[in-house]
Design a protein around this motif. Structure first.
Motif, PDB file in Angstrom:
ATOM      1  N   VAL A  91     -11.680   0.048  -1.741  1.00  0.00           N
ATOM      2  CA  VAL A  91     -10.715  -0.118  -0.649  1.00  0.00           C
ATOM      3  C   VAL A  91      -9.932   1.181  -0.410  1.00  0.00           C
ATOM      4  CG1 VAL A  91      -8.839  -1.561   0.221  1.00  0.00           C
ATOM      5  CG2 VAL A  91     -10.475  -2.532  -1.381  1.00  0.00           C
ATOM      6  N   SER A  92      -9.671   1.457   0.859  1.00  0.00           N
ATOM      7  CA  SER A  92      -8.824   2.600   1.253  1.00  0.00           C
ATOM      8  C   SER A  92      -7.362   2.172   1.274  1.00  0.00           C
ATOM      9  CB  SER A  92      -9.152   3.048   2.669  1.00  0.00           C
ATOM     10  OG  SER A  92     -10.452   3.479   2.780  1.00  0.00           O
ATOM     11  N   ALA A  93      -6.498   3.145   1.536  1.00  0.00           N
ATOM     12  CA  ALA A  93      -5.076   2.831   1.726  1.00  0.00           C
ATOM     13  C   ALA A  93      -4.915   2.031   3.027  1.00  0.00           C
ATOM     14  CB  ALA A  93      -4.295   4.125   1.800  1.00  0.00           C
ATOM     15  N   MET A  94      -3.867   1.211   3.075  1.00  0.00           N
ATOM     16  CA  MET A  94      -3.702   0.322   4.233  1.00  0.00           C
ATOM     17  C   MET A  94      -3.259   1.061   5.490  1.00  0.00           C
ATOM     18  SD  MET A  94      -1.671  -2.638   2.351  1.00  0.00           S
ATOM     19  CE  MET A  94      -2.467  -3.790   1.295  1.00  0.00           C
ATOM     20  N   THR A 135      -1.290   4.604   5.972  1.00  0.00           N
ATOM     21  CA  THR A 135      -0.521   5.000   4.780  1.00  0.00           C
ATOM     22  C   THR A 135      -0.812   6.435   4.334  1.00  0.00           C
ATOM     23  OG1 THR A 135      -0.429   2.714   4.054  1.00  0.00           O
ATOM     24  CG2 THR A 135      -0.072   4.385   2.369  1.00  0.00           C
ATOM     25  N   THR A 136      -2.091   6.842   4.360  1.00  0.00           N
ATOM     26  CA  THR A 136      -2.417   8.193   3.865  1.00  0.00           C
ATOM     27  C   THR A 136      -1.699   9.265   4.705  1.00  0.00           C
ATOM     28  OG1 THR A 136      -4.540   7.373   3.105  1.00  0.00           O
ATOM     29  CG2 THR A 136      -4.332   9.755   3.283  1.00  0.00           C
ATOM     30  N   ASN A 137      -1.693   9.096   6.024  1.00  0.00           N
ATOM     31  CA  ASN A 137      -0.997  10.074   6.872  1.00  0.00           C
ATOM     32  C   ASN A 137       0.488  10.128   6.528  1.00  0.00           C
ATOM     33  OD1 ASN A 137      -3.409  10.369   8.119  1.00  0.00           O
ATOM     34  ND2 ASN A 137      -2.828   9.413  10.053  1.00  0.00           N
ATOM     35  N   GLY A 190      -1.568   5.605  -2.115  1.00  0.00           N
ATOM     36  CA  GLY A 190      -1.943   4.686  -1.029  1.00  0.00           C
ATOM     37  C   GLY A 190      -3.033   3.720  -1.464  1.00  0.00           C
ATOM     38  N   GLU A 191      -4.042   4.246  -2.113  1.00  0.00           N
ATOM     39  CA  GLU A 191      -5.164   3.417  -2.571  1.00  0.00           C
ATOM     40  C   GLU A 191      -4.758   2.560  -3.770  1.00  0.00           C
ATOM     41  OE1 GLU A 191      -5.748   6.160  -0.959  1.00  0.00           O
ATOM     42  OE2 GLU A 191      -7.458   5.670   0.299  1.00  0.00           O
ATOM     43  N   VAL A 192      -3.872   3.099  -4.617  1.00  0.00           N
ATOM     44  CA  VAL A 192      -3.437   2.319  -5.781  1.00  0.00           C
ATOM     45  C   VAL A 192      -2.686   1.071  -5.281  1.00  0.00           C
ATOM     46  CG1 VAL A 192      -2.056   2.362  -7.901  1.00  0.00           C
ATOM     47  CG2 VAL A 192      -3.313   4.410  -7.194  1.00  0.00           C
ATOM     48  N   GLY A 204     -10.962   3.739  -3.252  1.00  0.00           N
ATOM     49  CA  GLY A 204     -11.754   4.836  -2.715  1.00  0.00           C
ATOM     50  C   GLY A 204     -10.987   6.129  -2.890  1.00  0.00           C
ATOM     51  N   PHE A 205     -11.680   7.283  -2.739  1.00  0.00           N
ATOM     52  CA  PHE A 205     -10.997   8.565  -2.526  1.00  0.00           C
ATOM     53  C   PHE A 205     -10.410   9.217  -3.783  1.00  0.00           C
ATOM     54  CE2 PHE A 205      -6.732  10.035  -0.424  1.00  0.00           C
ATOM     55  CZ  PHE A 205      -7.217  11.236   0.055  1.00  0.00           C
ATOM     56  N   LEU A 206     -10.413   8.491  -4.935  1.00  0.00           N
ATOM     57  CA  LEU A 206      -9.696   9.022  -6.105  1.00  0.00           C
ATOM     58  C   LEU A 206     -10.617   9.417  -7.255  1.00  0.00           C
ATOM     59  CD1 LEU A 206      -6.718   6.510  -6.399  1.00  0.00           C
ATOM     60  CD2 LEU A 206      -7.073   8.365  -4.768  1.00  0.00           C
ATOM     61  N   GLY A 261     -11.077  14.445  -0.745  1.00  0.00           N
ATOM     62  CA  GLY A 261     -11.107  14.920   0.647  1.00  0.00           C
ATOM     63  C   GLY A 261     -10.859  13.752   1.575  1.00  0.00           C
ATOM     64  N   ARG A 262     -10.177  14.002   2.699  1.00  0.00           N
ATOM     65  CA  ARG A 262      -9.836  12.933   3.641  1.00  0.00           C
ATOM     66  C   ARG A 262     -11.072  12.139   4.023  1.00  0.00           C
ATOM     67  NH1 ARG A 262      -4.922  12.197   6.263  1.00  0.00           N
ATOM     68  NH2 ARG A 262      -5.934  10.205   6.593  1.00  0.00           N
ATOM     69  N   GLU A 263     -10.890  10.879   4.214  1.00  0.00           N
ATOM     70  CA  GLU A 263     -11.970   9.937   4.556  1.00  0.00           C
ATOM     71  C   GLU A 263     -12.962   9.770   3.404  1.00  0.00           C
ATOM     72  OE1 GLU A 263     -11.796   8.522   7.629  1.00  0.00           O
ATOM     73  OE2 GLU A 263     -10.128   9.800   8.225  1.00  0.00           O
ATOM     74  N   GLY A 264     -12.544  10.123   2.190  1.00  0.00           N
ATOM     75  CA  GLY A 264     -13.485  10.160   1.068  1.00  0.00           C
ATOM     76  C   GLY A 264     -13.837   8.811   0.440  1.00  0.00           C
ATOM     77  N   SER A 265     -13.295   7.717   0.954  1.00  0.00           N
ATOM     78  CA  SER A 265     -13.585   6.419   0.308  1.00  0.00           C
ATOM     79  C   SER A 265     -15.043   5.992   0.438  1.00  0.00           C
ATOM     80  CB  SER A 265     -12.702   5.316   0.889  1.00  0.00           C
ATOM     81  OG  SER A 265     -11.372   5.566   0.556  1.00  0.00           O
ATOM     82  N   ASP A 266     -15.683   6.348   1.541  1.00  0.00           N
ATOM     83  CA  ASP A 266     -17.119   6.039   1.677  1.00  0.00           C
ATOM     84  C   ASP A 266     -17.880   6.709   0.538  1.00  0.00           C
ATOM     85  OD1 ASP A 266     -16.449   4.993   4.109  1.00  0.00           O
ATOM     86  OD2 ASP A 266     -17.614   6.407   5.314  1.00  0.00           O
TER      87      ASP A 266
END
Ligand code: ASP
Length: 425
Positions: A37-40, A43-45, A122-124, A188-190, A202-207
């Motif tokens: 899951v990404s941040a809601m 949130t990241t911005n 954000g992801e946590v 994701g992303f971490l 890197g941004r959008e890295g959850s995929d």
């Protein structure tokens, strides 16, 4: 076998979106699911703004941004959990308390390090909320911490994955958890450095995270749930008529994302291709529809032309001051300078005397580029351009997309035509 699902920020942006995630998961009662899951929402911005305020030492802005984020998350909690005594309230509160305390510490020299320690929250937050909601709804779900499973180097903000170590960590600790649980929820992303500090990919890295877990666990498939019906042949915000690409090959998906198609993060596909794991892109609004499947077979790749547009491009022409020809020595010098400045080249072309490159205006400022080359090269540039890429083109599609545009550079291979154009006013 396990399936990996990835839900991005838009699919968990509010209470009803989170309820929708639960209803999608309930469609798979027989499967073991690893849910990334990404941040809601945005949130990241917002967290990026928090980091800037921290760097500036602007306590007022820092605290007010953190309070906004806290309100946003608590409103979601209040809609999803009736009882304020639920453990999740305490977990979320602790994370915000820690974040507020961070301001008291001086901002270190390393911006990217500070960025990762804060933006990763954000992801946590999102994964704690979603896991708690799933448990409350009766799913057999457990929260796992990607910060201790995905090993990267110390390249903060853009961590490079240590595949061997990551595979060891993931297969050793994740597989046993599926004996007791049907769903594992992770961020994701971490990632983390060998010293145990948090990194981001890197941004959008959850995929990409979904690809990493899938590769390490040798799963059955990966599904990325999006707000579009699947991979389309063009951005629906820019083109009135788009076509769904029902089935494409890994190679084609890599090409499309390399040229800038934004549906999947460019690094995601390679690990899946290496282990031949199919990747589905499906709509979280219409989960019953098939969407796109990306797999080995390439029979369908060339059926539909795809269009990828990049705006705000700047075309630079770089010429050695001493009028020497452009040969390997000065080309490698040019590349080195660009790589050191972290510039990503969207297109390049050379002649005997000059080397042309196309860069995003938003990522690199023309002044910086002039500065970068001022000692040994003359640099001229042209702003306000557009880069059009057409995969599987024919003459009529080219005519259509380049109409009323002046073509400055064009390149064609058998599959791909690319044009740097300027709108004729
Ligand atoms: N939350 C991160 C971002 O917005 C990672 C992701 O969503 O893919 O860039």
């Amino acid at each position: 076998m396990v399936k990996v699902f990835k839900f991005g920020g838009a699919s968990v942006k509010d209470p009803s979106a989170i309820q929708n995630v639960a209803s999608i998961l309930s469609r798979y009662p027989k499967d073991k699911l690893l849910v990334i899951v990404s941040a809601m929402g945005k949130t990241t911005n917002k967290l990026e703004e928090v980091v800037s305020a921290y760097q500036r030492g602007d306590e007022h802005t820092f605290m007010s941004l953190v309070h906004d984020l806290e309100d946003f998350h608590f409103q979601i909690l209040q809609s999803l959990f009736s009882d304020i005594h639920f453990k999740i309230y305490g977990i979320i509160e602790d994370i915000f308390d820690q974040l507020k305390l961070r301001f008291k510490k001086p901002f270190s020299e390393n911006f990217s390090f500070e960025y990762d320690q804060i933006v990763s929250l954000g992801e946590v937050l999102s994964t704690h909320v979603i896991n708690a909601y799933l448990v409350e709804r009766g799913f057999s779900s457990v929260w796992i911490d990607a910060r201790s499973l995905v090993r990267t180097d110390n390249n903060y903000q853009e961590g490079n994955v240590d595949w061997k170590k990551t595979e060891e960590l993931i297969s050793g600790s994740v597989e046993p958890l599926f004996i007791q649980n049907k769903i594992l929820v992770s961020q994701g992303f971490l990632g983390h450095t060998p010293e145990g500090m948090t990194t981001t990919l890197g941004r959008e890295g959850s995929d990409y995270t979904a690809g990493i877990f899938a590769y390490c666990l040798k799963v059955e498939s990966v599904t990325i749930w999006k707000d579009v019906p699947g991979m389309l042949n063009a951005d629906p915000k820019l083109f009135e008529e788009t076509v769904l690409l029902k089935q494409i090959s890994f190679k084609e998906a890599i090409e499309l994302s390399y040229y800038g198609a934004s549906v999947i993060h460019p690094k995601t596909v390679k690990p899946l291709q290496n282990r031949n794991i199919p990747l589905y892109v499906k709509s979280f609004i219409k989960p019953e529809e098939n969407g796109t499947v990306i797999q080995e077979k390439s029979d369908f790749d060339s059926l539909v032309p795809s269009y990828i547009l990049k705006f705000e491009q700047v075309l630079y022409s770089i010429t050695p001051k001493d009028f020497s020809f452009l040969v390997e020595e000065n080309l490698s010098d040019i590349f080195k300078r660009l790589a050191d400045a972290n510039a990503k080249i969207n297109m390049m072309q050379n002649s005997a005397l000059s080397f042309s490159i196309l860069l995003d205006r938003k990522k690199v400022n023309p002044e910086e580029v002039l500065q970068l080359f001022s000692d040994n090269y003359h640099v001229k540039y042209n702003e306000g351009l557009e880069l059009i890429t057409i995969r599987h083109y024919d003459e009529s599609t080219i005519q259509k997309v380049t109409a009323n545009k002046e073509i400055l550079v064009q390149q064609r291979t058998r599959q791909t035509a690319r044009f740097v154009v300027k709108k004729i006013e």
